[in-house]
Design an enzyme around this catalytic site. Structure first.
Site, PDB file in Angstrom:
ATOM      1  N   GLY A  46      66.041  21.239 -19.313  1.00 55.07           N
ATOM      2  CA  GLY A  46      65.229  22.088 -18.452  1.00 55.07           C
ATOM      3  C   GLY A  46      64.679  21.290 -17.285  1.00 55.07           C
ATOM      4  O   GLY A  46      64.540  20.059 -17.367  1.00 55.07           O
ATOM      5  N   GLN A  51      59.263  19.160 -10.380  1.00 56.01           N
ATOM      6  CA  GLN A  51      59.871  17.890 -10.774  1.00 56.01           C
ATOM      7  C   GLN A  51      60.820  17.340  -9.713  1.00 56.01           C
ATOM      8  O   GLN A  51      61.170  16.156  -9.759  1.00 56.01           O
ATOM      9  CB  GLN A  51      60.637  18.045 -12.096  1.00 56.01           C
ATOM     10  CG  GLN A  51      59.725  18.329 -13.282  1.00 56.01           C
ATOM     11  CD  GLN A  51      60.513  18.391 -14.560  1.00 56.01           C
ATOM     12  OE1 GLN A  51      61.020  19.444 -14.915  1.00 56.01           O
ATOM     13  NE2 GLN A  51      60.649  17.273 -15.241  1.00 56.01           N
ATOM     14  N   CYS A  88      60.636  14.565 -21.495  1.00 49.30           N
ATOM     15  CA  CYS A  88      60.584  15.172 -20.161  1.00 49.30           C
ATOM     16  C   CYS A  88      61.241  14.213 -19.182  1.00 49.30           C
ATOM     17  O   CYS A  88      60.997  13.005 -19.239  1.00 49.30           O
ATOM     18  CB  CYS A  88      59.122  15.398 -19.775  1.00 49.30           C
ATOM     19  SG  CYS A  88      58.902  16.111 -18.141  1.00 49.30           S
ATOM     20  N   LEU A  89      62.060  14.754 -18.288  1.00 43.47           N
ATOM     21  CA  LEU A  89      62.731  13.904 -17.303  1.00 43.47           C
ATOM     22  C   LEU A  89      61.728  13.212 -16.383  1.00 43.47           C
ATOM     23  O   LEU A  89      62.052  12.188 -15.786  1.00 43.47           O
ATOM     24  CB  LEU A  89      63.720  14.748 -16.469  1.00 43.47           C
ATOM     25  CG  LEU A  89      64.898  15.346 -17.256  1.00 43.47           C
ATOM     26  CD1 LEU A  89      65.723  16.240 -16.349  1.00 43.47           C
ATOM     27  CD2 LEU A  89      65.758  14.252 -17.872  1.00 43.47           C
ATOM     28  N   HIS A 130      57.489  24.506 -22.121  1.00 40.23           N
ATOM     29  CA  HIS A 130      57.405  23.194 -21.467  1.00 40.23           C
ATOM     30  C   HIS A 130      57.603  23.339 -19.952  1.00 40.23           C
ATOM     31  O   HIS A 130      56.832  22.786 -19.159  1.00 40.23           O
ATOM     32  CB  HIS A 130      58.468  22.273 -22.076  1.00 40.23           C
ATOM     33  CG  HIS A 130      58.555  20.914 -21.469  1.00 40.23           C
ATOM     34  ND1 HIS A 130      58.238  19.752 -22.153  1.00 40.23           N
ATOM     35  CD2 HIS A 130      58.921  20.505 -20.212  1.00 40.23           C
ATOM     36  CE1 HIS A 130      58.413  18.710 -21.348  1.00 40.23           C
ATOM     37  NE2 HIS A 130      58.830  19.131 -20.167  1.00 40.23           N
ATOM     38  N   GLU A 131      58.625  24.111 -19.554  1.00 40.18           N
ATOM     39  CA  GLU A 131      58.928  24.234 -18.120  1.00 40.18           C
ATOM     40  C   GLU A 131      57.869  25.065 -17.393  1.00 40.18           C
ATOM     41  O   GLU A 131      57.494  24.738 -16.260  1.00 40.18           O
ATOM     42  CB  GLU A 131      60.326  24.826 -17.911  1.00 40.18           C
ATOM     43  CG  GLU A 131      61.477  24.002 -18.497  1.00 40.18           C
ATOM     44  CD  GLU A 131      61.440  22.531 -18.125  1.00 40.18           C
ATOM     45  OE1 GLU A 131      60.961  22.186 -17.026  1.00 40.18           O
ATOM     46  OE2 GLU A 131      61.875  21.706 -18.948  1.00 40.18           O
ATOM     47  N   HIS A 134      54.974  23.057 -16.467  1.00 42.39           N
ATOM     48  CA  HIS A 134      55.153  22.265 -15.243  1.00 42.39           C
ATOM     49  C   HIS A 134      54.649  23.030 -14.018  1.00 42.39           C
ATOM     50  O   HIS A 134      54.161  22.427 -13.061  1.00 42.39           O
ATOM     51  CB  HIS A 134      56.630  21.924 -15.024  1.00 42.39           C
ATOM     52  CG  HIS A 134      57.098  20.685 -15.739  1.00 42.39           C
ATOM     53  ND1 HIS A 134      56.558  19.436 -15.499  1.00 42.39           N
ATOM     54  CD2 HIS A 134      58.050  20.498 -16.679  1.00 42.39           C
ATOM     55  CE1 HIS A 134      57.180  18.538 -16.266  1.00 42.39           C
ATOM     56  NE2 HIS A 134      58.077  19.157 -16.993  1.00 42.39           N
TER      57      HIS A 134
END
Ligand code: NI
Length: 150
Positions: A46, A51, A88-89, A130-131, A134
């Site tokens: 995701g 991000q 997480c990236l 999670h997304e 963000h």
């Protein structure tokens, strides 16, 4: 399609409240394409627009069932709770145990501007939450009960 630079924890854009997308134009569609490319090239499941440095309510997800694009997503229903490991990236090399709703329903627009509703459980429910976090400037490390490396 170019791969975009992924912003890391500490970058101010990750703390901002993302703005709703007002018009789904060519720039937005191009951004969704580039976000997907960036997510796949980083082996993520995701990615949210903040991000890649864009403070807009846009998310791409692929938990192995194909690409899901969400424009202005909202969680409209949720049920149960489940603890699971997240990464997480934007927080490379760190993982944490996070409690999430077990099942969520997300409402969003697709790139054609049509309202879609998707019900998800397990990893998909986790990815949705999670997304969407963000988009509110929240990183999983702020919610995790425990955090560990690699
Ligand atoms: Ni993340």
């Amino acid at each position: 399609m170019p791969v975009m630079e992924i912003r890391k924890a500490g970058d101010r854009v990750l703390k901002e409240i993302a703005a709703p997308v007002e018009k789904i134009d060519r720039k937005i569609k191009h951004l969704l394409d580039n976000m997907a490319e960036t997510m796949y090239s980083a082996d993520g499941v995701g990615l949210a627009a903040p991000q890649v440095g864009v403070s807009l309510r846009l998310v791409v997800i692929d938990v192995g069932e194909g690409i899901i694009e969400l424009i202005n997503p909202e969680i409209i229903a949720c049920e149960g709770s489940e603890e699971g490991t997240e990464g997480c990236l934007s927080v490379p090399g760190m993982y944490g145990e996070v409690e999430r709703y077990a099942t969520v329903t997300v409402e969003a627009l697709n790139r054609a501007g049509k309202t879609i509703r998707i019900n998800g459980s397990g990893l998909l429910a986790r990815a949705f939450q999670h997304e969407i976090d963000h988009l509110k400037g929240i990183l999983f490390i702020e919610l995790a009960k425990t955090i560990h490396k690699g």
